[in-house]
Design an enzyme around this catalytic site. Sequence first.
Site, PDB file in Angstrom:
ATOM      1  N   ARG A 266       7.091   1.340  11.844  1.00 46.42           N
ATOM      2  CA  ARG A 266       6.147   0.549  11.056  1.00 46.42           C
ATOM      3  C   ARG A 266       6.867  -0.694  10.559  1.00 46.42           C
ATOM      4  NH1 ARG A 266       6.024   0.816   5.631  1.00 46.42           N
ATOM      5  NH2 ARG A 266       6.593   3.006   5.453  1.00 46.42           N
ATOM      6  N   HIS A 270       3.667   0.190   4.127  1.00 46.89           N
ATOM      7  CA  HIS A 270       2.809   1.357   4.334  1.00 46.89           C
ATOM      8  C   HIS A 270       1.343   0.950   4.173  1.00 46.89           C
ATOM      9  CE1 HIS A 270       1.364   5.470   4.214  1.00 46.89           C
ATOM     10  NE2 HIS A 270       0.778   5.215   3.062  1.00 46.89           N
ATOM     11  N   TYR A 279      13.018   0.001  -0.241  1.00 51.52           N
ATOM     12  CA  TYR A 279      13.591   1.249   0.279  1.00 51.52           C
ATOM     13  C   TYR A 279      14.170   1.153   1.688  1.00 51.52           C
ATOM     14  CZ  TYR A 279       8.784   1.575   2.162  1.00 51.52           C
ATOM     15  OH  TYR A 279       7.585   1.316   2.775  1.00 51.52           O
TER      16      TYR A 279
END
Length: 373
Positions: A266, A270, A279
């Site tokens: 990805r 998200h 992160y």
Amino acid sequence: MTDTLTPAAAASTDTEDVARLLDHEGVRVHDERLDPWIADVDAAMLRELYRDMALTRRLDAEGVALQRQGHLGLWAPAQGQEAVQVGTAWACHDDDFLFPSYREIGIELVRGVSPADFVMVWHGAQHSSYDPYAVAIANPQIIIGAQSLHAVGYAMGIQRDGGDQVAVAYFGDGATSQGDVNEAMVFAASYEAPVVFVCSNNQWAISEPVGLQARFPIAGRAPGFGIPSMRVDGNDVLACVAAMRWAADVARSGGGPAFLEAVTYRIGPHTTSDDPTRYRSAEEVDHWHARDPLTRVEAYLRRIGGFDDAFAESVTTDADRFTAAMRSAVVGAQPPAPLAVFDHVYAEPHTGIAEQRADYASYLDGFGSGGAA
């Protein structure tokens, strides 16, 4: 972040043990498991696969832009995952029924979902997107993994009807930790249901790396349920077509369920409410940018003389037209009448809904004329 994982956990993120037909540079490689399933794939079909992948990427970018501009409440980006979505959808029969999560815009594009139907739900203007029976795709599921149970139930219905279709459940790596997915696999294996599970392992379940919840490759879980599986390069559209044809053949020929783990990434957040820079590192994203599924196909097509400026222009024109229709549908869209919330709740008239409608109309009348329009 992944360099801190144990060797076992890091194995779940590795991309060198996957089945593939196009390497990272777009060079054709051979795989004895996959080669027989793409004997009919020529340059013309590859161009159409590329076109659908390119349109998927453009509509995805338009969805993000519309959300940032306040026209949509949310958007779940799919950049980087075009090959697994488009490739598996192309491999299905027209009457196979697909059960997506909220990120599988590529399968919806392949099946002919209209530009407006990609945005009006996220705009909050309608209950659901497309008519699922018109395109043989269930409406996108927000609850993580729930669609896997729906797909198995549909597949068991196919068995009882004596049909030759398959059902396909799409979900991400994070969903494999949900009870629904595991329960669906138990039912599918027990009843030998004609269903294919497609796990898009995009490396991150929001901010949790896959190596923390899957210490070994996810495809290795399925045989424990008695389900044959394959781990495939999810950024290689040729491999995704071939693997899906294999899996669908298992299910369609009475062999019961099959499982695919498509290893992909990805690239974006998200959802548009997420900040992935908190992160994961820029170096990790760059690593996966170099494995881009579109540039890989383009490189291969150029090698075989199937990609030129005229083709690229036609793809851009198609994408411009599609995204313009998306924007036109949602910009300036009028909200539905308040009482429309009660429409289509039940297929037949229902006294409970009629009572609620009357109560709500009375409430709206309290705000003055026209409130219940």
